[in-house]
Write a protein that holds these residues in place. Structure first.
Motif, mmCIF file in Angstrom:
data_model
loop_
_atom_site.group_PDB
_atom_site.id
_atom_site.type_symbol
_atom_site.label_atom_id
_atom_site.label_comp_id
_atom_site.label_asym_id
_atom_site.label_seq_id
_atom_site.Cartn_x
_atom_site.Cartn_y
_atom_site.Cartn_z
ATOM 1 N N LEU A 138 0.819 -1.214 0.000
ATOM 2 C CA LEU A 138 0.000 0.000 0.000
ATOM 3 C C LEU A 138 0.848 1.257 0.000
ATOM 4 O O LEU A 138 0.517 2.255 -0.645
ATOM 5 N N VAL A 139 1.921 1.224 0.768
ATOM 6 C CA VAL A 139 2.815 2.387 0.893
ATOM 7 C C VAL A 139 4.195 1.927 0.437
ATOM 8 O O VAL A 139 4.998 1.414 1.226
ATOM 9 N N THR A 140 4.475 2.095 -0.843
ATOM 10 C CA THR A 140 5.710 1.560 -1.404
ATOM 11 C C THR A 140 6.916 2.430 -1.091
ATOM 12 O O THR A 140 8.049 1.948 -1.124
ATOM 13 N N ASP A 141 6.703 3.700 -0.794
ATOM 14 C CA ASP A 141 7.809 4.588 -0.447
ATOM 15 C C ASP A 141 8.285 4.257 0.967
ATOM 16 O O ASP A 141 7.536 4.411 1.936
ATOM 17 N N GLU A 142 9.511 3.804 1.106
ATOM 18 C CA GLU A 142 10.005 3.339 2.402
ATOM 19 C C GLU A 142 10.046 4.450 3.437
ATOM 20 O O GLU A 142 9.702 4.228 4.611
ATOM 21 N N ASP A 143 10.446 5.648 3.036
ATOM 22 C CA ASP A 143 10.507 6.753 3.996
ATOM 23 C C ASP A 143 9.122 7.084 4.536
ATOM 24 O O ASP A 143 8.945 7.265 5.742
ATOM 25 N N ALA A 144 8.121 7.152 3.651
ATOM 26 C CA ALA A 144 6.753 7.431 4.095
ATOM 27 C C ALA A 144 6.251 6.316 5.004
ATOM 28 O O ALA A 144 5.613 6.575 6.031
ATOM 29 N N ARG A 145 6.544 5.078 4.647
ATOM 30 C CA ARG A 145 6.085 3.939 5.446
ATOM 31 C C ARG A 145 6.707 3.956 6.846
ATOM 32 O O ARG A 145 6.025 3.714 7.846
ATOM 33 N N GLU A 146 7.994 4.277 6.925
ATOM 34 C CA GLU A 146 8.655 4.303 8.226
ATOM 35 C C GLU A 146 8.171 5.475 9.078
ATOM 36 O O GLU A 146 8.110 5.370 10.301
ATOM 37 N N ARG A 147 7.791 6.567 8.442
ATOM 38 C CA ARG A 147 7.210 7.684 9.211
ATOM 39 C C ARG A 147 5.854 7.302 9.778
ATOM 40 O O ARG A 147 5.517 7.646 10.917
ATOM 41 N N ILE A 148 5.059 6.568 8.978
ATOM 42 C CA ILE A 148 3.750 6.117 9.458
ATOM 43 C C ILE A 148 3.931 5.176 10.645
ATOM 44 O O ILE A 148 3.260 5.311 11.677
ATOM 45 N N LEU A 149 4.829 4.210 10.503
ATOM 46 C CA LEU A 149 5.080 3.234 11.563
ATOM 47 C C LEU A 149 5.782 3.849 12.765
ATOM 48 O O LEU A 149 5.631 3.357 13.894
ATOM 49 N N GLY A 150 6.545 4.911 12.519
ATOM 50 C CA GLY A 150 7.385 5.475 13.564
ATOM 51 C C GLY A 150 6.867 6.753 14.182
ATOM 52 O O GLY A 150 6.039 6.739 15.092
ATOM 53 N N GLU A 151 7.313 7.889 13.684
ATOM 54 C CA GLU A 151 7.074 9.151 14.385
ATOM 55 C C GLU A 151 5.595 9.529 14.468
ATOM 56 O O GLU A 151 5.150 10.051 15.501
ATOM 57 N N THR A 152 4.818 9.261 13.416
ATOM 58 C CA THR A 152 3.396 9.599 13.474
ATOM 59 C C THR A 152 2.693 8.811 14.572
ATOM 60 O O THR A 152 1.961 9.361 15.396
ATOM 61 N N SER A 153 2.914 7.511 14.589
ATOM 62 C CA SER A 153 2.270 6.653 15.585
ATOM 63 C C SER A 153 2.768 6.951 16.991
ATOM 64 O O SER A 153 1.973 7.009 17.942
ATOM 65 N N ALA A 154 4.069 7.138 17.148
ATOM 66 C CA ALA A 154 4.634 7.392 18.469
ATOM 67 C C ALA A 154 4.082 8.684 19.060
ATOM 68 O O ALA A 154 3.766 8.750 20.250
ATOM 69 N N ALA A 155 3.926 9.707 18.231
ATOM 70 C CA ALA A 155 3.443 10.992 18.727
ATOM 71 C C ALA A 155 1.979 10.890 19.173
ATOM 72 O O ALA A 155 1.599 11.409 20.230
ATOM 73 N N LEU A 156 1.151 10.222 18.393
ATOM 74 C CA LEU A 156 -0.276 10.139 18.731
ATOM 75 C C LEU A 156 -0.504 9.279 19.971
ATOM 76 O O LEU A 156 -1.274 9.655 20.857
ATOM 77 N N TYR A 157 0.159 8.141 20.031
ATOM 78 C CA TYR A 157 -0.115 7.186 21.122
ATOM 79 C C TYR A 157 0.764 7.387 22.352
ATOM 80 O O TYR A 157 0.606 6.689 23.337
ATOM 81 N N GLY A 158 1.689 8.324 22.273
ATOM 82 C CA GLY A 158 2.496 8.638 23.442
ATOM 83 C C GLY A 158 3.601 7.649 23.739
ATOM 84 O O GLY A 158 3.991 7.460 24.898
ATOM 85 N N PHE A 159 4.149 7.028 22.697
ATOM 86 C CA PHE A 159 5.310 6.183 22.894
ATOM 87 C C PHE A 159 6.560 7.073 22.994
ATOM 88 O O PHE A 159 6.650 8.082 22.301
ATOM 89 N N PRO A 160 7.521 6.703 23.818
ATOM 90 C CA PRO A 160 8.735 7.535 23.932
ATOM 91 C C PRO A 160 9.567 7.478 22.661
ATOM 92 O O PRO A 160 9.501 6.530 21.901
#
Length: 253
Positions: free
Chosen positions: A231-253
């Motif tokens: 669905l998200v073939t761009d690796e940078d976009a995919r890692e941002r979705i899995l990483g900083e976006t999710s961490a910020a919303l859910y409060g992961f350190p």
């Protein structure tokens, strides 16, 4: 971190839907670690209804960072929601079918910093979503934000309304639904969402293990991440979705 924003955990004896599968948090954590996922968001499966006991019980046994999304199906005292927040809840799962009885609880959720995860799509509920956003709620729309996927995303007016509602707002769309959302449709919809919202407003959820009768097969955890890669073939976009976006919303350190 790499975070899966929608997984399930439950005891085998609590399962009331096919396929038969080990839903323990240990099994889930092992599968996630094998795929380099380092944080999980537990969302209560529908067959457990509104009782969050199983959700918190499973979370207490976890050996990796977790956040919880318990269900809000009836009015709850602010003290209960505060206790949930202290026990790892980051948000509340609900539909927008009849939110009026939940007004007090929704007000408490804002004060406690709990966001709302909406299932069932927003068709016909856009005005209510606008009011919730105006009241300071942060909204996550599960399963692409639409109740069904029978139309071409290239011209689906429901998708246009969803994008207009969420773009630039405190709102996110979760790419989830493997096994229930047709792959071609999901690819097209994800492309539109990446173009209009970008990775800063997108999340992903494997919904693993899959417990609904509608699934013709039970995909492995690896397959759910391969689905996301398609669905998200761009690796940078995919890692941002899995990483900083999710961490910020859910409060992961």
């Amino acid at each position: 971190m790499r975070i899966d924003c929608e997984v399930h955990a439950f005891r085998r004896e609590a399962r009331r839907a096919a396929p038969i599968i080990d839903g323990s948090v240990d099994q889930l954590g092992g599968a996630a670690r094998d795929c380099a996922i380092t944080g999980l968001v537990l969302v209560q499966p529908a067959f457990l209804s509104g009782d969050a006991t199983e959700l918190f019980a499973q979370a207490s046994q976890a050996r990796m960072p977790l956040r919880l999304i318990p269900p809000l199906v009836q009015p709850l005292a602010p003290e209960v929601l505060e206790e949930w927040g202290q026990s790892g809840a980051a948000g509340l799962a609900l539909t927008l079918d009849d939110p009026d009885p939940l007004t007090e609880s929704l007000g408490a959720a804002v004060q406690l910093g709990l966001h709302l995860e909406v299932s069932g799509g927003i068709e016909g509920r856009e005005r209510l979503a606008e009011l919730l956003l105006a009241d300071g709620h942060r909204l996550v729309f599960r399963s692409f934000g639409l109740a069904d996927c029978g139309r071409d995303p290239a011209w689906d007016p429901r998708l246009e309304r969803l994008l207009a509602l969420t773009k630039g707002a405190n709102a996110w769309v979760k790419l989830s639904g493997i096994g229930s959302v047709p792959y071609g449709w999901a690819q097209a919809a994800a492309g539109r969402m990446l173009e209009e919202l970008g990775p800063k407003q997108l999340l992903c959820g494997s919904e693993w293990p899959h417990v609904t009768v509608a699934h013709a097969y039970a995909p492995s955890y690896v397959e759910t991440l391969e689905w996301l890669e398609g669905l998200v073939t761009d690796e940078d976009a995919r890692e941002r979705i899995l990483g900083e976006t999710s961490a910020a919303l859910y409060g992961f350190p």
